[in-house]
Design a protein around this motif. Structure first.
Motif: not given
Length: 428
Positions: A41-50, A59-60, A135-138
């Motif tokens: 929603a704030v323009g940072v594409p995110a991936t959900v990995l199970e 991860l983003a 900035i890498v997000l985990a």
């Protein structure tokens, strides 16, 4: 969509992400989807990995204005330890705000950090700002157990996502620690290694009423007594030495590195931040043997929490082996080496500057964490890992009693302070 850091944290606390250990968990899926949805929603594409059903990681990457700079990893865990509602003043997953605090399991360990990061990214989106570097997000699963479904799994199976990350920040540092009229802000630059052991003693099974000189329980207890009697010498790592010297100077305490225990005792409340990291430790925590009072078992087991400082692992394990005796063997439950990041680095300087911008009187010092975090996983990729989850705390608030404790709560104004500090640090 929640935008204020307090609302974000309250929403995260309402997800039950309890990790019971040994692979048993409520799962992080819903919390991960909430985080990913906010990022999108704030323009940072995110991936959900199970990594397994319901064991979810997010991860983003936030692009910086200078992609040639080394990237910074911000990592935080979504899971929490169990909470018994009967022991709590408020329901542990209600996200209740009361008396200036936000209450709930994970309030400081570490959904507060996730909320602060999301709040900063929301501000950047609304104001059209970008960070200086990527900035890498985990946001990961399973930190409260062994990381097998979270950080360790990501490092093993998705290491490419972290290419270019030179440093990382996460939990256990950057909070205010009042000592007298000083405010100490420890930044984690190291943590002891984790060498959890299982000991198995063997003997001769038999009737409890008969003499038996090969009793597995007796063999095990003897080994444990010898292990706990090991005298661990003082070993000053760079982080611990710097902490003692700098905190001693700030408090006007005489520092004598030939008498480390005496010096630490003179640090007053600040001693709690260093007393467990001046030497190794071997602490028995689990015992299992027998099934009936009149039966001598043929085997007995124990688990020992062993924490190690850099450069001491082989020496300590040799001492443990010498203490075991002939009828006791050891095996690793977990074996993760100590972690160290540079104290004299631009990363540390930038964290200190961000803290002092909000609190000009801040005494910012490095320190070594006594326990362990997901830094042990990410450091395998050559990333320098720091404990930096900033928070201001009011008088009388015992921050170190909050993680894993009853009535865990975070000060509301402390959350807003932390978001401002993170904004300064991540922007620069």
């Amino acid at each position: 969509m929640a935008e204020d850091v307090v609302d974000l944290c309250a929403a995260l606390l309402r997800f039950d992400t309890t990790n019971h250990g040994r692979g048993r968990s409520a799962g992080e899926r819903e919390a991960a989807e909430f985080v990913a949805g906010h990022l999108d929603a704030v323009g940072v594409p995110a991936t959900v990995l199970e990594s397994a059903p319901r064991r979810a990681n997010v991860l983003a990457r936030v692009p910086g204005v200078d992609p040639g700079l080394p990237a910074l990893l911000v990592q935080a865990h979504l899971d929490v330890v169990p909470a018994d509602p009967s022991e709590w003043t408020v329901p542990p997953f209600a996200g209740v705000q009361r008396d200036g605090y936000l209450w709930g399991r994970g309030a400081v360990d570490m959904k507060d950090m996730i909320a602060m990061v999301l709040a900063v990214l929301g501000d950047w989106s609304r104001e059209g700002r970008r960070p200086r570097r990527d900035i890498v997000l985990a946001f990961v699963a399973d930190e409260e157990d062994r990381g097998e479904y979270g950080a360790q799994w990501l490092v093993d199976h998705h290491a490419d996502f972290f290419t270019g990350c030179a440093a990382a920040i996460s939990e256990s540092g950057g909070y205010a620690y009042p000592v007298g009229d000083q405010r100490i802000y420890p930044i984690g630059t190291a943590e002891r290694g984790t060498s959890h052991l299982r000991l198995t003693a063997t003997g001769r099974a038999g009737h409890g009423s008969r003499r038996n000189d090969e009793n597995a329980v007796v063999n095990l207890l003897g080994a444990l007594a010898r292990i706990t009697a090991i005298e661990h010498p003082v070993r000053l790592t760079p982080a611990v030495r710097a902490f003692i010297e700098q905190v001693g100077a700030a408090l006007g305490v005489h520092v004598d590195l030939d008498d480390v225990d005496g010096t630490v005792a003179r640090l007053g409340p600040a001693a709690r931040l260093v007393e467990n990291t001046v030497r190794n430790s071997t602490t028995p925590t689990v015992l299992q043997a027998g099934y009936k009072v009149n039966v001598i078992p043929g085997t007995a087991t124990a688990e020992v929490d062993v924490r190690t400082l850099p450069g001491t692992v082989d020496e300590l394990l040799a001492a443990i082996d010498a203490a075991l005796g002939p009828d006791v063997r050891r095996e690793f439950i977990a074996n993760e080496p100590p972690v160290q990041a540079p104290i004299d680095s631009p990363w540390f300087d930038a964290m200190a500057a961000a803290l002092r911008a909000e609190d000009p009187d801040a005494v910012v010092v490095p320190y070594c964490m006594g326990g362990g975090t997901d830094a042990k996983a990410f450091s395998r990729l050559g990333i320098d890992c720091y404990g930096f989850s900033p928070l201001s705390i009011p008088p009388g608030y015992d921050y170190r009693a909050m993680p894993h404790g009853v009535d865990e709560r975070v000060p509301v104004e402390g959350l807003r302070h932390g978001a401002r500090v993170l904004d300064r640090f991540l922007s620069s």
